[in-house]
Design a protein around this motif. Sequence first.
Motif, mmCIF file in Angstrom:
data_model
loop_
_atom_site.group_PDB
_atom_site.id
_atom_site.type_symbol
_atom_site.label_atom_id
_atom_site.label_comp_id
_atom_site.label_asym_id
_atom_site.label_seq_id
_atom_site.Cartn_x
_atom_site.Cartn_y
_atom_site.Cartn_z
ATOM 1 N N GLU A 1 89.938 56.839 53.320
ATOM 2 C CA GLU A 1 91.281 56.844 53.627
ATOM 3 C C GLU A 1 91.967 55.740 54.508
ATOM 4 N N ASN A 2 90.854 55.133 54.924
ATOM 5 C CA ASN A 2 90.734 53.726 55.300
ATOM 6 C C ASN A 2 90.711 52.487 54.478
ATOM 7 N N TRP A 3 90.901 52.933 53.415
ATOM 8 C CA TRP A 3 90.491 51.340 52.621
ATOM 9 C C TRP A 3 89.007 50.968 51.744
ATOM 10 N N ARG A 4 88.310 51.516 52.834
ATOM 11 C CA ARG A 4 87.156 51.012 53.150
ATOM 12 C C ARG A 4 86.176 51.768 51.508
ATOM 13 N N ILE A 5 86.229 50.370 50.470
ATOM 14 C CA ILE A 5 84.889 50.856 49.400
ATOM 15 C C ILE A 5 83.996 51.785 49.506
ATOM 16 N N ILE A 6 84.505 52.569 49.223
ATOM 17 C CA ILE A 6 83.117 53.392 49.263
ATOM 18 C C ILE A 6 81.905 53.287 47.952
ATOM 19 N N GLN A 7 82.275 53.384 46.849
ATOM 20 C CA GLN A 7 81.833 52.667 45.710
ATOM 21 C C GLN A 7 82.403 51.888 44.231
ATOM 22 N N GLY A 8 82.257 51.068 43.777
ATOM 23 C CA GLY A 8 82.021 50.497 43.196
ATOM 24 C C GLY A 8 81.603 49.814 41.730
ATOM 25 N N ASN A 9 81.915 50.169 40.462
ATOM 26 C CA ASN A 9 81.049 50.174 39.085
ATOM 27 C C ASN A 9 81.006 47.902 39.173
ATOM 28 N N ASP A 10 80.421 48.261 38.003
ATOM 29 C CA ASP A 10 80.092 46.746 37.758
ATOM 30 C C ASP A 10 81.218 45.639 37.524
ATOM 31 N N SER B 1 87.720 64.050 53.871
ATOM 32 C CA SER B 1 89.061 63.045 54.328
ATOM 33 C C SER B 1 89.314 62.892 52.785
ATOM 34 N N PRO B 2 90.633 62.332 52.287
ATOM 35 C CA PRO B 2 90.865 62.359 51.610
ATOM 36 C C PRO B 2 90.537 61.161 50.872
ATOM 37 N N GLY B 3 90.594 60.446 49.516
ATOM 38 C CA GLY B 3 90.305 59.493 49.673
ATOM 39 C C GLY B 3 90.833 59.003 47.757
ATOM 40 N N VAL B 4 91.362 57.970 46.998
ATOM 41 C CA VAL B 4 91.786 57.252 46.190
ATOM 42 C C VAL B 4 90.865 56.164 45.201
ATOM 43 N N ILE B 5 90.774 57.114 44.323
ATOM 44 C CA ILE B 5 90.105 56.521 43.067
ATOM 45 C C ILE B 5 91.244 55.624 42.630
ATOM 46 N N LEU B 6 90.755 54.440 42.449
ATOM 47 C CA LEU B 6 91.809 52.860 41.557
ATOM 48 C C LEU B 6 91.310 52.951 39.993
ATOM 49 N N VAL B 7 91.572 53.057 39.426
ATOM 50 C CA VAL B 7 90.664 52.095 38.181
ATOM 51 C C VAL B 7 92.167 50.989 37.140
ATOM 52 N N GLY C 1 80.335 46.718 53.174
ATOM 53 C CA GLY C 1 81.591 47.550 53.711
ATOM 54 C C GLY C 1 82.303 47.097 54.333
ATOM 55 N N LYS C 2 83.238 46.258 53.753
ATOM 56 C CA LYS C 2 84.976 46.066 54.260
ATOM 57 C C LYS C 2 85.626 46.707 53.140
ATOM 58 N N SER C 3 86.479 46.826 53.702
ATOM 59 C CA SER C 3 87.656 47.560 53.716
ATOM 60 C C SER C 3 88.469 46.421 51.924
ATOM 61 N N LEU C 4 89.571 47.242 51.264
ATOM 62 C CA LEU C 4 89.963 46.212 49.853
ATOM 63 C C LEU C 4 90.977 45.824 50.966
ATOM 64 N N PRO C 5 91.070 45.325 51.472
ATOM 65 C CA PRO C 5 92.531 44.322 52.668
ATOM 66 C C PRO C 5 91.837 43.348 52.999
ATOM 67 N N GLU C 6 90.626 43.317 53.218
ATOM 68 C CA GLU C 6 89.818 42.421 54.169
ATOM 69 C C GLU C 6 88.926 41.607 52.008
ATOM 70 N N GLN C 7 88.602 42.140 51.448
ATOM 71 C CA GLN C 7 87.602 41.562 50.274
ATOM 72 C C GLN C 7 88.675 41.029 49.490
ATOM 73 N N ALA C 8 89.647 41.825 48.704
ATOM 74 C CA ALA C 8 90.784 40.907 47.561
ATOM 75 C C ALA C 8 91.852 41.217 48.428
ATOM 76 N N PRO C 9 92.188 40.564 49.785
ATOM 77 C CA PRO C 9 93.704 41.190 49.671
ATOM 78 C C PRO C 9 95.380 40.793 48.785
ATOM 79 N N ALA D 1 86.081 53.405 44.426
ATOM 80 C CA ALA D 1 86.750 55.011 45.051
ATOM 81 C C ALA D 1 86.840 54.187 46.348
ATOM 82 N N LEU D 2 87.927 54.511 47.080
ATOM 83 C CA LEU D 2 87.999 53.872 48.321
ATOM 84 C C LEU D 2 88.682 55.825 49.343
#
Length: 582
Positions: free
Chosen positions: A150-159, A231-237, A172-180, A147-148
């Motif tokens: 609006e700034n692409w920060r990771i709100i939650q993720g599964n194992d 705010s709007p977020g995006v779920i990435l599967v 607490g990092k964003s997806l671009p920072e953790q996995a560019p 779950a990301l």
Amino acid sequence: MDNSILIIDDDPIFLDSLSFFLSMANYSPTIARSVQDGLETLQQKIFDLVILDICLPDGSGLQVLSAIQKHHPQTLSIILTGYPEVDTVCAALREGAFDFLIKPVMPPHLEHVVALAMEHKRIRENQEMMRNRLEAVFRSVDDAIVALDENWRIIQGNDTAFQLLGLSPCSGKSLPEQAPWLFAEVEPLLMQARAESNGNRAMSVLTLNEEGVRKILSCTASLFHDPVQNSPGVILVVRDESRLALLDVGTHSRQGWNGLVGSSRPMQEVYELIERLADVDSTVLITGETGTGKELVARALHNTSSRRHHPFVAVNCAALPSGLLESELFGHTRGAFTNAVRHKIGRFKLADGGTIFLDEIGDLSLEMQVKLLRVLQEQVFEPLGDNNPVRIDVRVITATHRHLREAVREGHFREDLYYRLKVVEMRLPPLRDHKTDLPQLIDHFLTKFNARLKRSIKGVSEEVLAAFMEYSWPGNVRELEHILEHAMVLAQQSILVWSNLPSEFRADVQSAQPPRIPANAASEPSVKDGCLAEKRPDREAILQALALSRWQVQLTAQRLGISRSTLWRRMKEMGLHQPDEN
């Protein structure tokens, strides 16, 4: 929830009246008269709700409230007092009291507050139950879910997300920072999902190579509302399809393998034979009706063989007269014949190291058959005008829709060439023998023509599919392709309907329809002047058939056992109007 309520108060009259009133309202009240009595009762049973007075003979009700919050956090509390003080009210609310009432309180008002508390508890328990279930699903699925905001920060993720994608759950990092590397691939997908305000999902497939290991990841992104940040977020599967892709290489059960479409048993047998013959250099004769895909099979044989890195050259032997065909196959030197102004390399030489496909081999002249036989036997030929033999290494695959054995008996085809060609024969099934592949073929051609014609046709109507399933397809897959292309050019809606199909096809389908006896016809057919008269179903029968066929006129006519034109005439007479096909 059993509607159990503990009442802690030292006023016997209030206890009796409230206990009676709650019992009449289908609650289960229990009475305690002191702090100690209340605490002991709470040790014996868990209650849905506690109603307690602040001022009790042996202490303050806040002691009980504190114990409830510590040991029974799911139990709600309502505080009563005859001497309200701001500090006391604040302390009670800090301890988690649901409400604070001032005595004297009338039983109807208290019952109303109790009902609100019970409903609040029910909703909270349902939410907790759903949250636990969702967390269990979230943890157990094999797909990576992230779950990301609006700034692409990771709100939650599964194992799985942390294992498959290498993300850290608490950085607490964003997806671009953790996995560019991942963000670079999925950013267009995430942006597309954010733009899909109607809730549609965005999908894509990624192919990655990590340390020599090829990974195939299917990604889906969808918009959601983040209630915390409003705010709007995006779920990435993300799903790892690598293993399925490897299995698919072995089974080829999916459509689109080397351009061939279909998962029916006849098509599976074709795929299996292609695999067995792929690395065998023996000549293959592909037979079957026109339009069954003989060239596609020849290309599949080439593409799955060790010759796939060398040329695949296709020649239609029926398209050229014998003299030109010889030059086309073997080439010629300058001046070999009139208008031979330059040297020409033949198709056999162009295919050296690879595969040559000779389509419609049954149309070869007897003279050309002799020349081809020499090439097959010796892998040598001579260009026109040149006596120097040219040696080649070419696999020969041929195809025909003719019955070569009959041509041999009639003297039109050399017997020795026939047996040389028919080392292995592959007979392709006509489309009428694998109609279960029609939905896959339709999807394949719609995708192809949508890209070419810049259309967005989603499918065909039930009426069209039913007609396709009943048609005999003398032109096979090629005929289907041409019909769908024609329909897509004419279609003004997102679904291809009966009227979009070529008139010749519609006439052939209607003329081939066997007479049908309707389930609810108004009357049996009658005989007039020695001829079978067409049925005249009544309004009720027509309406019922239209409803069952979803107002598709062709299917309705078939159900009723009448012609399409007769149905239109009867509908006009009765004032029945067909809904808009769009």
